[in-house]
Design a protein around this motif. Structure first.
Motif, PDB file in Angstrom:
ATOM      1  N   ASN A   1      -0.471  -5.347   3.710  1.00  0.00           N
ATOM      2  CA  ASN A   1       0.248  -4.801   3.384  1.00  0.00           C
ATOM      3  C   ASN A   1      -0.381  -2.811   2.975  1.00  0.00           C
TER       4      ASN A   1
ATOM      5  N   TYR B   1       5.875   0.133   2.250  1.00  0.00           N
ATOM      6  CA  TYR B   1       5.207  -0.786   3.223  1.00  0.00           C
ATOM      7  C   TYR B   1       4.599  -1.955   3.267  1.00  0.00           C
ATOM      8  N   ASN B   2       5.526  -2.592   1.663  1.00  0.00           N
ATOM      9  CA  ASN B   2       5.373  -3.862   1.647  1.00  0.00           C
ATOM     10  C   ASN B   2       4.339  -3.772   0.522  1.00  0.00           C
TER      11      ASN B   2
END
Length: 282
Positions: free
Chosen positions: A154, A135-136
């Motif tokens: 993020n 997830y980033n």
């Protein structure tokens, strides 16, 4: 008689009940200690891999294998894994669970089910933290310093939530050790007759129970600020980013002793055993 028969037949904590399910549902303090060892060594291998990637990137000037943002993410995961999943739970969770009841003359820790629950809290928190990788990522550093950690887009919330859950593992383990020391010592074993390793674990447990909730609340406030925009640490909303540092290091400074005190207890036992001398301290 039953115990003698079991011993004679070769049964012990490793082979008393076979199968993966027997390990995942065990209440035996030795087995739980081994489960902690397996988990911590696995996290150590993952964190060590991130460390090697960092060293490869620093091998030459300029880009070697990753961009600057990726480097910050790798450094964040390396630090978070090594601190929250390896160094802090390492000796207390593994050797503490395995050896503490034996040195106290107890059959097990005071709360075996809570002991197993603490191991699952560690795994659950680690899984949530690792999920932030897809997830980033997280590039705030393992300290999650504000105001950057409340503005970057993020997976910081997932990483923070993972550390929050892992904190419960530390608190439950510390609580278990404190009650075990106070209530399950063998007859005749006073506080001043306890081995130094037990003293080290007892001191560590006190720090875990007193300091870890402060970190948990701090990470919860950080999540609330990111989700709801509450002005606690964000200077744009009237918050104070230095307040986060005060809260964070209220835990992280005692965490240094959570890391080193159990190791000092181990060294004390080794010196006593192999020098054939009694450590004098009173």
């Amino acid at each position: 008689m039953a115990t003698a028969a079991a011993t004679h037949s070769g049964k012990n904590y490793l082979n008393d009940k076979s199968g993966l399910w027997s390990w995942l549902t065990t209440l035996d303090h030795k087995r739980i200690g081994i489960l902690y060892m397996i988990a911590v060594m696995t996290f150590f291998a993952i964190g060590g891999t991130f460390a090697m990637l960092l060293r490869v990137e620093l091998f030459s000037v300029g880009k070697t294998i990753m961009e600057a943002k990726t480097y910050n993410q790798v450094m964040t995961f390396h630090g978070a894994i090594m601190v929250f999943m390896v160094i802090i739970p390492g000796i207390p969770a593994f050797l503490g669970n395995f050896i503490l009841p034996l040195q106290l003359g107890a059959k097990d820790v005071a709360f075996p089910r809570i002991n197993l629950l603490s191991w699952y809290c560690l795994l659950t928190g680690a899984a949530i933290a690792f999920f932030s990788l897809i997830y980033n990522g997280v590039d705030t550093g393992w300290t999650f310093y504000t105001p950057y950690s409340i503005t970057t887009q993020n997976g910081t919330i997932l990483m923070v939530l993972g550390a929050f859950v892992i904190g419960f593992s530390s608190i439950l383990t510390g609580l278990n050790f404190i009650v075990t020391v106070h209530k399950l010592r063998a007859p005749g074993m006073s506080f001043w007759r306890m081995p130094l390793f037990v003293w080290a674990l007892y001191s560590t447990a006190l720090l875990q129970v007193l300091a870890t909730p402060v970190l948990a609340i701090t990470l919860l406030l950080l999540s609330l600020e990111r989700i709801m925009g509450v002005g606690i640490f964000d200077p744009k909303l009237g918050g104070d980013p230095v307040l986060f540092q005060h809260f964070f290091w209220f835990y992280s400074h005692p965490a240094v002793y959570i890391m080193i005190l159990p190791a000092m207890g181990v060294v004390s036992e080794l010196i006593t055993a192999f020098s054939h001398k009694t450590i004098f301290w009173l």
